[in-house]
Enzyme design. Sequence first.
Site, short mmCIF file in Angstrom:
data_model
loop_
_atom_site.label_atom_id
_atom_site.label_comp_id
_atom_site.label_asym_id
_atom_site.label_seq_id
_atom_site.Cartn_x
_atom_site.Cartn_y
_atom_site.Cartn_z
N ARG A 1 20.13 70.13 -50.09
CA ARG A 1 19.62 69.97 -49.18
C ARG A 1 20.80 68.88 -48.00
O ARG A 1 21.39 68.29 -48.76
CB ARG A 1 18.64 68.96 -48.63
CG ARG A 1 17.50 69.66 -49.23
CD ARG A 1 17.26 70.49 -48.35
NE ARG A 1 15.68 71.36 -48.70
CZ ARG A 1 15.86 72.92 -49.11
NH1 ARG A 1 16.55 73.68 -49.62
NH2 ARG A 1 14.47 73.42 -49.85
N HIS B 1 23.15 78.87 -47.12
CA HIS B 1 22.66 78.42 -47.17
C HIS B 1 22.27 79.60 -48.20
O HIS B 1 20.52 79.68 -47.87
CB HIS B 1 21.12 78.03 -46.18
CG HIS B 1 19.92 77.44 -47.35
ND1 HIS B 1 19.27 76.05 -46.68
CD2 HIS B 1 18.94 77.46 -48.74
CE1 HIS B 1 18.50 75.57 -47.49
NE2 HIS B 1 18.86 76.78 -48.59
#
Length: 309
Positions: free
Chosen positions: A224, A272
């Site tokens: 993350r 991502h």
Amino acid sequence: MTLLLLGEFENPEIWISALKTYQPELKIEVYPNFTNSSEINAVLAWMPPLGVIEQFPNLKVIISTGAGVDHILRDPNLPANIPIVRLVDGSLTSQMSEYILLAVLQYHRQFITYKTQQNQGLWQGLSPRNTANCTVGILGLGVLGLDIAQKLKMMGFAVRGWSRTPKVLDKINCFSGEEEFKLFLSECEVLVCLLPLTPETEGILNQNTFSALPQGAYLINVARGKHLVEEDLLNALKSGQLSGACLDVFQIEPLPKDHLFWTHPKIIITPHIAAKTIPACVAPQIIDAINKSQAGLLLNHTVDVSRGY
Ligand code: NDP
Ligand code: OXD
């Protein structure tokens, strides 16, 4: 029984079609278009808007469309005692391991330097590196961390891992807890972050961590964006403490157009995509979770909310 798709879905139709393949009669609605809040029994979510989940009085299960659940747990008004289920899926695991292998090999086989040399028209071999002397450290030895640790080991890298609880793994050097963190870092030529985002792990990729690594170490963050203190990374690259970084996740996504990472010569970025959920692959486990939650049966892959993962 109604399932509500809630939050960010690139293409809800693909999800609906995948889920209906396994349970054609399932009623599926897409937020904000739902008929009756008391009919919603299950929520399938990615980045659900805050304060919405608590509005469904007959909710039995909350299911993440990914492996992580930080995007659900960030809602301070989540109803207590509703199980949260995350996805554990072979296609996610193999995509993640492919991505990390690619990033490790790109660093280890010096492809970035060779690309620069190509741009300069330079034919020049660099000193070869012995794979057995390259230590890759994995932060997080869960479903994803364990898979890449084993694959890197099979390729001949020296592999070590760090987790919250102690582990014993064949030919993988295991460390755990804060007390062993610095010892773990001290030999990682490549550091891979595969931790869940929790209050304990937020900001873990910071200046203290970087300075405990061997000089010139390489960072791969696929967990993350909030694990990384971005300014500390820029400073570590400037000083040479880190030689480069491959980043899939960011504090703000999409990465703002004027962000320094876009043009940094030592940083590779991807949007991502390290492991993207394929609805057709995960539909059976979502249907299973919905049906078991309605029947009051034990669910697979539930999250321990007190741990945050
Ligand atoms: P798991 O829950 O299976 O594993 C988590 C691991 O982290 C465990 O080994 C756990 O330790 C360890 N851990 C958790 N907290 C701490 C802590 N405070 N200190 C040390 N170790 C800790 O997760 P997954 O492997 O399935 O996924 C990891 C993360 O990857 C996800 O949460 C998500 O954020 C990210 N992800 C990113 C994707 C992308 O496309 N970029 C795609 C999929 C996931 P222990 O074993 O002791 O419990
Ligand atoms: C996930 C992700 O958590 O894609 O699955 O980030």
